[in-house]
Write an enzyme that holds these catalytic residues in place. Sequence first.
Site, PDB file in Angstrom:
ATOM      1  N   ILE A   1      40.074  37.330  46.809  1.00  0.00           N
ATOM      2  CA  ILE A   1      39.330  38.574  46.976  1.00  0.00           C
ATOM      3  C   ILE A   1      39.882  39.258  48.212  1.00  0.00           C
ATOM      4  CG2 ILE A   1      37.050  39.578  47.367  1.00  0.00           C
ATOM      5  CD1 ILE A   1      35.892  37.055  46.024  1.00  0.00           C
TER       6      ILE A   1
ATOM      7  N   ALA B   1      38.207  36.109  50.911  1.00  0.00           N
ATOM      8  CA  ALA B   1      37.735  34.801  50.460  1.00  0.00           C
ATOM      9  C   ALA B   1      38.451  34.438  49.175  1.00  0.00           C
ATOM     10  CB  ALA B   1      36.226  34.831  50.239  1.00  0.00           C
ATOM     11  N   HIS B   2      38.241  33.208  48.750  1.00  0.00           N
ATOM     12  CA  HIS B   2      38.777  32.760  47.475  1.00  0.00           C
ATOM     13  C   HIS B   2      37.607  32.390  46.582  1.00  0.00           C
ATOM     14  CE1 HIS B   2      40.720  30.097  44.503  1.00  0.00           C
ATOM     15  NE2 HIS B   2      41.788  30.838  44.728  1.00  0.00           N
TER      16      HIS B   2
ATOM     17  N   ASP C   1      26.705  31.758  36.774  1.00  0.00           N
ATOM     18  CA  ASP C   1      27.227  30.985  37.907  1.00  0.00           C
ATOM     19  C   ASP C   1      26.496  31.343  39.201  1.00  0.00           C
ATOM     20  OD1 ASP C   1      28.871  29.060  39.056  1.00  0.00           O
ATOM     21  OD2 ASP C   1      30.449  30.504  39.548  1.00  0.00           O
TER      22      ASP C   1
END
Length: 734
Positions: A165, A158-159, A285
């Site tokens: 990643i 994933a990004h 986050d």
Amino acid sequence: MGDIAQQGAPVSTCRGPGCGGTIQDGYCDVCGLAPAPQSGTAAGSSPSGRQSRRGSSRSSSRSTRTARSSRGRLGAGLVSVPQVPYRDPSTAVLADPRVPEHERFCSNCAQRVGRGRDGQPGRTEGFCRQCGTAYSFTPKLIAGDLVAGQYEVLGCLAHGGLGWIYLARDRNVSDRWVVLKGLLDTGDADAIAAAVAERRFLAAVEHPNIVKIFNFVRHPDPRTREPVGYIVMEYVGGASLKELRSQRDSTGRLRPLPLAQGLAYILEILPALGHLHGMGLLYCDFKPDNMIQTEEQLKLIDLGAVRRTDDEDSAGFKTDGYCAPELESEGASVESDLFTVARTLAVLTFNFDYRGAYRYTLPPAAHVPLLEQFPSYRRLLERATAADPADRFASASEMAEQVVGVLREVVATEDGQARPALSTVFGAERAAFGADPEQWPRTPDPHAIVTALPVPMVDPADPAAAFLATTSIGDPGQLVAALEAAPVASPEVRLALIRARIESGDVDMALGELAALEESEDADWRITWYRGLTALATRDFASARALFDTVYGLLPGEAAAKLALAAALECAGEHEAASRLYHQVWRTDTGYPSAAFGVARTRLRAHDIDGAIAAADTVPAGSGHHLAAQLAAFAAQLAGGAGYLVAAGHRLTGLPLDPERKAWKSIAVLDAARTVATTSIEPGATVLGCRFDEDELRRALESQYRVLARLAPDKLSRRDLVNRANAIRPLSWV
């Protein structure tokens, strides 16, 4: 290779399976694991000796695959959350890893970069037109790369906010699956600093709901040959909550998760946030993307934005629609972290424009059926997302306590089964107010309500906690004297004294002491609670309603707050609103019988005879209030008129009353039967063994009056009852 180690730290051999590394600074320089704990370490205790939240430690598997959870605890035993199968890592690799153009922004000025034009795709590498900062959205690692001579890359997973990643195998530890998290751009100083900060913070984090960090290594960038840092962490095979939330209905709209399931997720992850906060760290986050469910366990991942609570210099990372409004001006805090938790919960459970019109606020309840159906849930979100951080929950544990209460209410509403539980904030009801059906349908006496409502719990850390635990004087006046002579005038003694003064009728003194306490450092929500009791005691029902409404907003999961507000609403004449709240309490927790009587009473006031009877009948046979509830149901049937008299007689027959009381109740039924039109009665119907016939009913009434006459305590009473018997008996011609 392993940058976690520090010079001069004790060195020993790692005993991990298949690993020949050395332990430096508490972690192996090859597998990245901490050594097994020494025997004698108490289960359930952290290194500091503090008891863990759940009361027992959880060992972590060190096998080549992430351990599966068999706890079945997701949802606190209140809700069944569908399992998410463990995902084979090899199937999670992206076939064509690309960052969508609409997600490409400059890391320095947030300007759009890498966007296509004139039908041509945007560049994945280049320089920002506005500030000149270099950007790159191209993966720096490809399948087959061997990072740090240990981690064989399989591809991209994933990004994330800070870069790509990757999935890899740890060749030094039995081909264990691991995840490598790299930087978005090696030329970005803030991104580099964030990665270093993440390594420093996360090496010490150990929590079952937080992804484990194994190592921190470097590998040359294929383009610049400059070393790039990578964090090595465990692979968590499952689905993110963002993925679980991505299902669509038949109209194409995103389908929210069931509310109980969303609450269960948040309840599971709040202890993890609390653990970070306890270490002096902020997550910053929180969002659905950063939580992964695998089977029955939830893990917090992607800790790239973590920072220390006192860090005011490093760059902050946030996501619009989730972050708190004060981040730009005041920075991150525990309260801003909990803001993001509530925003995540809202996004998971209903559709709204959370990045636009309601970027920091919630839509009106009238626009969201879920918020109208579950007002406690709405209040939970409102408190956690209040504009002023001081009005929000102050800790993850405080928020979790209220989430549990709201979850219990939601589940009880959905399946009709009560979920009683002890509160950590209030004691039990001291009495059931409004339980005397002889007074129906009159509103309970306000003073009786004040003395029956639960009392806020005493802080066990208070210097006088032990003294207060032994002070159980029932008379308010004597209690005032005992508290005035307390060995220490602690905050809890002051609050107990205020309550005793309210109950003894010394309201002016209580108000003065509340005002003084409000100006002190010991002020908390209990001042509002006791002001509400004061208003109720002085029959200022409008003020009582407003004050208890405030307490309900602060403690949306507490039954006591709703019960007090319901009583204030009933006293103010708002019977429908009171009935809804009474029902809300009783449906969730049968430990508050006042609520059952409140439902029955307010339903009777609304001429809903069946509703009143049904509410009274829900008080279980094992309750000490069962007989009073049965008498309440009898009173409702009696008030219902002809259609309920037969049932009222049947109910009365089975009640274990003393002869005198049963005789008076029988007279009430028989007398009511005399007044009904026989045309409204089913042919052949009887009440207390009598047909609806004037003479039969009169003879039965005569018999009951003579029973009472035999039980009369004195001649005068006996004579009066005999006269009544003679007056009611049918005429006879002899």
